[in-house]
Write an enzyme that holds these catalytic residues in place. Structure first.
Site, PDB file in Angstrom:
ATOM      1  N   SER A  34      84.671  -0.382 -12.642  1.00 41.72           N
ATOM      2  CA  SER A  34      84.745  -1.431 -13.666  1.00 41.72           C
ATOM      3  C   SER A  34      85.206  -0.841 -14.992  1.00 41.72           C
ATOM      4  O   SER A  34      85.619  -1.580 -15.891  1.00 41.72           O
ATOM      5  CB  SER A  34      83.377  -2.097 -13.843  1.00 41.72           C
ATOM      6  N   LYS A  69      80.472   5.333  -3.640  1.00 41.50           N
ATOM      7  CA  LYS A  69      80.427   3.932  -3.206  1.00 41.50           C
ATOM      8  C   LYS A  69      81.829   3.464  -2.845  1.00 41.50           C
ATOM      9  O   LYS A  69      82.788   3.792  -3.545  1.00 41.50           O
ATOM     10  CB  LYS A  69      79.841   3.053  -4.329  1.00 41.50           C
ATOM     11  N   GLU A 124      84.047  -0.146  -1.196  1.00 43.09           N
ATOM     12  CA  GLU A 124      83.963  -1.602  -1.040  1.00 43.09           C
ATOM     13  C   GLU A 124      84.427  -2.048   0.339  1.00 43.09           C
ATOM     14  O   GLU A 124      85.509  -1.659   0.785  1.00 43.09           O
ATOM     15  CB  GLU A 124      84.868  -2.291  -2.081  1.00 43.09           C
ATOM     16  N   GLU A 132      77.663  -8.287  -4.567  1.00 40.12           N
ATOM     17  CA  GLU A 132      78.252  -8.832  -5.797  1.00 40.12           C
ATOM     18  C   GLU A 132      78.560 -10.318  -5.632  1.00 40.12           C
ATOM     19  O   GLU A 132      79.344 -10.716  -4.767  1.00 40.12           O
ATOM     20  CB  GLU A 132      79.522  -8.041  -6.174  1.00 40.12           C
TER      21      GLU A 132
HETATM   22  O1  KIV Z   1      82.499  -1.013 -10.744  1.00 37.45           O
HETATM   23  C1  KIV Z   1      81.329  -1.341 -10.997  1.00 37.45           C
HETATM   24  O2  KIV Z   1      80.829  -1.181 -12.102  1.00 37.45           O
HETATM   25  C2  KIV Z   1      80.550  -1.908  -9.906  1.00 37.45           C
HETATM   26  C3  KIV Z   1      79.271  -2.594 -10.253  1.00 37.45           C
HETATM   27  C4  KIV Z   1      79.475  -3.728 -11.143  1.00 37.45           C
HETATM   28  C5  KIV Z   1      78.477  -2.930  -9.065  1.00 37.45           C
HETATM   29  O3  KIV Z   1      80.930  -1.829  -8.786  1.00 37.45           O
END
Ligand code: KIV
Length: 259
Positions: A43, A110, A112, A177
Protein backbone atom coordinates in the site's frame (compact mmCIF):
# COMPACT_ATOMS: atom_id res chain seq x y z
CA UNK A 1 10.96 -15.95 14.61
CA UNK A 2 8.96 -19.18 14.82
CA UNK A 3 8.08 -18.37 18.45
CA UNK A 4 6.72 -14.99 17.35
CA UNK A 5 4.41 -16.78 14.93
CA UNK A 6 3.40 -19.22 17.66
CA UNK A 7 2.49 -16.25 19.87
CA UNK A 8 0.20 -14.92 17.13
CA UNK A 9 -1.42 -18.34 16.64
CA UNK A 10 -2.08 -18.67 20.38
CA UNK A 11 -4.13 -15.48 20.37
CA UNK A 12 -6.87 -17.12 18.29
CA UNK A 13 -10.12 -17.16 20.32
CA UNK A 14 -8.34 -15.47 23.23
CA UNK A 15 -7.40 -11.94 22.37
CA UNK A 16 -7.65 -9.77 19.28
CA UNK A 17 -4.53 -9.41 17.13
CA UNK A 18 -3.28 -5.91 16.41
CA UNK A 19 -1.66 -5.41 13.02
CA UNK A 20 -0.54 -2.13 11.49
CA UNK A 21 1.47 -1.10 8.49
CA UNK A 22 4.74 0.77 8.65
CA UNK A 23 7.04 1.85 5.87
CA UNK A 24 9.77 3.44 7.99
CA UNK A 25 11.78 3.35 11.23
CA UNK A 26 10.20 6.17 13.24
CA UNK A 27 6.64 5.06 12.62
CA UNK A 28 7.57 1.43 13.33
CA UNK A 29 9.17 2.49 16.62
CA UNK A 30 5.98 4.27 17.69
CA UNK A 31 3.78 1.31 16.78
CA UNK A 32 5.96 -1.56 17.98
CA UNK A 33 4.98 -1.54 21.68
CA UNK A 34 1.30 -1.91 20.77
CA UNK A 35 1.31 -4.14 17.69
CA UNK A 36 1.50 -7.91 17.34
CA UNK A 37 2.27 -7.69 13.64
CA UNK A 38 3.86 -4.88 11.65
CA UNK A 39 3.27 -5.18 7.93
CA UNK A 40 5.39 -3.39 5.37
CA UNK A 41 2.53 -3.32 2.90
CA UNK A 42 2.74 -2.54 -0.78
CA UNK A 43 0.00 0.00 0.00
CA UNK A 44 3.06 2.25 0.26
CA UNK A 45 2.66 2.67 -3.50
CA UNK A 46 -0.57 4.62 -3.17
CA UNK A 47 0.04 6.08 0.30
CA UNK A 48 3.58 7.40 -0.22
CA UNK A 49 4.08 7.53 -3.98
CA UNK A 50 0.54 8.33 -5.18
CA UNK A 51 0.55 5.40 -7.62
CA UNK A 52 -2.85 4.55 -9.03
CA UNK A 53 -2.20 0.86 -8.28
CA UNK A 54 0.09 -1.24 -6.10
CA UNK A 55 1.22 -2.98 -9.31
CA UNK A 56 3.81 -0.25 -9.80
CA UNK A 57 5.60 -1.02 -6.54
CA UNK A 58 9.00 -2.65 -7.07
CA UNK A 59 10.89 -5.24 -5.08
CA UNK A 60 13.67 -2.74 -4.39
CA UNK A 61 11.20 -0.22 -2.97
CA UNK A 62 9.75 -2.88 -0.67
CA UNK A 63 13.21 -3.91 0.48
CA UNK A 64 14.43 -0.37 1.21
CA UNK A 65 11.28 0.58 3.16
CA UNK A 66 11.42 -2.73 5.03
CA UNK A 67 15.06 -2.17 6.00
CA UNK A 68 14.05 1.16 7.47
CA UNK A 69 11.02 -0.29 9.30
CA UNK A 70 13.16 -3.14 10.66
CA UNK A 71 15.24 -0.60 12.59
CA UNK A 72 12.16 0.36 14.62
CA UNK A 73 10.77 -3.12 15.28
CA UNK A 74 11.82 -5.04 18.40
CA UNK A 75 8.77 -7.01 19.53
CA UNK A 76 6.25 -7.32 16.73
CA UNK A 77 6.26 -9.95 14.04
CA UNK A 78 7.46 -8.23 10.87
CA UNK A 79 5.74 -9.21 7.62
CA UNK A 80 6.69 -7.85 4.18
CA UNK A 81 4.39 -7.80 1.15
CA UNK A 82 5.79 -9.42 -1.98
CA UNK A 83 4.94 -6.93 -4.73
CA UNK A 84 3.22 -7.64 -8.03
CA UNK A 85 4.99 -10.01 -10.42
CA UNK A 86 7.58 -11.04 -7.82
CA UNK A 87 5.84 -14.39 -7.27
CA UNK A 88 4.62 -15.17 -10.76
CA UNK A 89 6.12 -18.68 -10.74
CA UNK A 90 7.64 -21.02 -8.16
CA UNK A 91 11.27 -20.28 -9.00
CA UNK A 92 10.88 -16.49 -9.07
CA UNK A 93 8.75 -16.54 -5.92
CA UNK A 94 11.30 -18.49 -3.89
CA UNK A 95 14.24 -16.43 -5.14
CA UNK A 96 12.47 -13.17 -4.25
CA UNK A 97 11.07 -14.38 -0.93
CA UNK A 98 14.57 -15.50 0.12
CA UNK A 99 15.98 -12.13 -0.93
CA UNK A 100 13.32 -10.23 1.04
CA UNK A 101 13.88 -12.38 4.14
CA UNK A 102 17.66 -12.08 3.93
CA UNK A 103 17.96 -8.37 3.16
CA UNK A 104 15.18 -7.06 5.42
CA UNK A 105 15.47 -9.62 8.22
CA UNK A 106 11.67 -9.82 8.32
CA UNK A 107 9.88 -12.76 9.94
CA UNK A 108 7.47 -13.61 7.12
CA UNK A 109 6.17 -12.50 3.73
CA UNK A 110 2.63 -12.00 2.43
CA UNK A 111 1.19 -12.81 -0.98
CA UNK A 112 -2.25 -12.20 -2.46
CA UNK A 113 -4.57 -14.94 -3.72
CA UNK A 114 -5.96 -18.41 -3.14
CA UNK A 115 -6.28 -21.40 -5.45
CA UNK A 116 -4.76 -19.49 -8.39
CA UNK A 117 -1.41 -19.25 -6.57
CA UNK A 118 -1.61 -22.41 -4.49
CA UNK A 119 1.40 -24.11 -6.16
CA UNK A 120 3.48 -21.08 -5.24
CA UNK A 121 2.19 -21.10 -1.66
CA UNK A 122 3.06 -24.79 -1.41
CA UNK A 123 6.54 -24.24 -2.81
CA UNK A 124 7.36 -21.35 -0.50
CA UNK A 125 6.17 -23.21 2.58
CA UNK A 126 8.00 -26.38 1.56
CA UNK A 127 11.11 -24.21 1.45
CA UNK A 128 10.51 -22.84 4.95
CA UNK A 129 9.29 -19.36 4.02
CA UNK A 130 6.80 -18.27 6.72
CA UNK A 131 3.78 -17.07 4.78
CA UNK A 132 0.73 -14.92 5.37
CA UNK A 133 -2.21 -15.14 2.96
CA UNK A 134 -4.45 -12.37 1.65
CA UNK A 135 -8.02 -12.92 0.37
CA UNK A 136 -11.04 -10.78 -0.47
CA UNK A 137 -10.08 -7.68 -2.37
CA UNK A 138 -6.67 -8.30 -3.89
CA UNK A 139 -5.25 -4.86 -4.70
CA UNK A 140 -2.60 -6.33 -7.04
CA UNK A 141 -5.36 -7.89 -9.18
CA UNK A 142 -8.31 -5.55 -8.90
CA UNK A 143 -9.18 -3.23 -11.79
CA UNK A 144 -11.47 -0.24 -11.45
CA UNK A 145 -13.43 0.45 -8.27
CA UNK A 146 -12.83 -1.55 -5.08
CA UNK A 147 -16.06 -3.36 -4.13
CA UNK A 148 -16.48 -5.58 -1.10
CA UNK A 149 -16.32 -9.34 -1.62
CA UNK A 150 -18.82 -12.03 -0.73
CA UNK A 151 -22.08 -10.63 -2.03
CA UNK A 152 -22.66 -13.44 -4.52
CA UNK A 153 -22.83 -17.08 -3.46
CA UNK A 154 -20.23 -18.24 -6.01
CA UNK A 155 -17.77 -15.62 -4.80
CA UNK A 156 -18.46 -16.51 -1.16
CA UNK A 157 -17.84 -20.19 -1.80
CA UNK A 158 -14.60 -19.46 -3.62
CA UNK A 159 -13.21 -17.23 -0.86
CA UNK A 160 -14.19 -19.79 1.78
CA UNK A 161 -12.56 -22.61 -0.18
CA UNK A 162 -9.44 -20.51 -0.74
CA UNK A 163 -9.15 -19.76 2.97
CA UNK A 164 -9.31 -23.47 3.82
CA UNK A 165 -6.82 -24.29 1.09
CA UNK A 166 -4.33 -21.67 2.28
CA UNK A 167 -4.62 -23.00 5.82
CA UNK A 168 -4.12 -26.59 4.64
CA UNK A 169 -0.97 -25.58 2.77
CA UNK A 170 0.47 -23.96 5.89
CA UNK A 171 0.03 -20.17 5.90
CA UNK A 172 0.06 -18.95 9.51
CA UNK A 173 -2.60 -16.27 9.08
CA UNK A 174 -4.83 -14.72 6.41
CA UNK A 175 -5.67 -11.06 5.80
CA UNK A 176 -9.32 -10.69 4.77
CA UNK A 177 -9.75 -7.44 2.88
CA UNK A 178 -13.30 -6.04 2.47
CA UNK A 179 -15.00 -9.37 3.00
CA UNK A 180 -18.73 -9.31 3.80
CA UNK A 181 -19.48 -9.56 7.53
CA UNK A 182 -21.13 -12.99 7.71
CA UNK A 183 -18.57 -14.55 5.38
CA UNK A 184 -15.73 -13.16 7.53
CA UNK A 185 -17.42 -14.78 10.53
CA UNK A 186 -17.84 -18.11 8.77
CA UNK A 187 -14.20 -18.17 7.65
CA UNK A 188 -12.86 -17.09 11.05
CA UNK A 189 -14.91 -19.74 12.86
CA UNK A 190 -13.87 -22.49 10.45
CA UNK A 191 -10.13 -21.84 10.50
CA UNK A 192 -7.60 -22.77 13.15
CA UNK A 193 -5.28 -19.98 12.03
CA UNK A 194 -6.13 -16.34 12.73
CA UNK A 195 -7.82 -14.03 10.24
CA UNK A 196 -6.80 -10.38 10.18
CA UNK A 197 -9.54 -8.14 8.87
CA UNK A 198 -9.43 -4.86 7.03
CA UNK A 199 -12.90 -3.64 6.17
CA UNK A 200 -14.14 -7.13 7.12
CA UNK A 201 -16.05 -6.41 10.34
CA UNK A 202 -15.45 -7.36 13.98
CA UNK A 203 -15.74 -11.03 13.07
CA UNK A 204 -12.02 -11.50 12.44
CA UNK A 205 -9.34 -12.56 14.91
CA UNK A 206 -7.45 -9.33 14.41
CA UNK A 207 -7.60 -5.98 12.67
CA UNK A 208 -5.16 -4.20 10.39
CA UNK A 209 -5.19 -0.61 9.18
CA UNK A 210 -2.76 1.45 7.16
CA UNK A 211 -1.07 3.58 9.81
CA UNK A 212 -1.12 6.77 7.71
CA UNK A 213 -4.93 6.46 7.49
CA UNK A 214 -5.37 5.71 11.19
CA UNK A 215 -3.33 8.74 12.36
CA UNK A 216 -4.83 11.11 9.81
CA UNK A 217 -1.67 11.63 7.80
CA UNK A 218 -3.15 10.24 4.60
CA UNK A 219 -6.37 11.73 3.28
CA UNK A 220 -8.85 8.95 2.54
CA UNK A 221 -12.59 8.60 2.44
CA UNK A 222 -12.55 4.79 2.53
CA UNK A 223 -15.64 3.54 4.42
CA UNK A 224 -13.83 1.23 6.84
CA UNK A 225 -11.14 3.71 7.90
CA UNK A 226 -11.60 5.40 11.24
CA UNK A 227 -9.24 8.30 11.93
CA UNK A 228 -7.86 7.85 15.43
CA UNK A 229 -5.68 10.96 15.19
CA UNK A 230 -5.13 14.18 13.22
CA UNK A 231 -1.36 14.09 12.83
CA UNK A 232 -1.37 16.22 9.70
CA UNK A 233 -2.84 19.09 11.74
CA UNK A 234 -0.18 18.61 14.43
CA UNK A 235 2.57 18.75 11.80
CA UNK A 236 1.15 21.92 10.26
CA UNK A 237 0.86 23.53 13.70
CA UNK A 238 4.49 22.71 14.56
CA UNK A 239 5.70 24.07 11.23
CA UNK A 240 3.62 27.26 11.66
CA UNK A 241 5.25 27.78 15.07
CA UNK A 242 8.72 27.19 13.62
CA UNK A 243 8.08 29.68 10.81
CA UNK A 244 6.73 32.30 13.21
CA UNK A 245 9.79 32.05 15.47
CA UNK A 246 12.28 32.13 12.59
CA UNK A 247 10.60 35.18 11.03
CA UNK A 248 10.48 36.97 14.38
CA UNK A 249 14.09 35.92 15.17
CA UNK A 250 12.95 34.14 18.33
CA UNK A 251 14.56 30.91 17.11
CA UNK A 252 17.35 29.88 17.38
CA UNK A 253 18.27 31.52 20.69
CA UNK A 254 21.66 31.05 22.44
CA UNK A 255 20.37 27.77 23.92
CA UNK A 256 20.21 26.27 20.44
CA UNK A 257 23.55 27.72 19.24
CA UNK A 258 27.22 26.75 19.70
CA UNK A 259 29.31 29.32 21.55
O1 KIV B 1 -0.54 -3.36 1.48
C1 KIV B 1 -1.07 -3.30 2.60
O2 KIV B 1 -0.86 -2.39 3.38
C2 KIV B 1 -1.95 -4.40 2.96
C3 KIV B 1 -2.84 -4.21 4.14
C4 KIV B 1 -3.76 -3.09 3.97
C5 KIV B 1 -3.52 -5.45 4.54
O3 KIV B 1 -1.96 -5.41 2.33
Amino acid sequence: MISKIKKILKKKNKSKIICLTSYSKNIAEAIDPYADIILVGDSLGSVLYNYSTTRKVTLNQMIEHSKSARLGIKNSLMVVDMPYKTYSNKRIALKNAKRIMKETKCDAVKIEGGSSIIKIVEHLIKNKIPLMGHLGILPQTVRGKFKFKGKKIKERNQIFKDAKLLQDKGVFSIVLECVETTLAKQITKSLEIPTIGIGSSQNCDGQVLVIDDLIGLNETKTKFVKKFGRIKNNISQAVRNFKKEVLSKKYPTKKYSYN
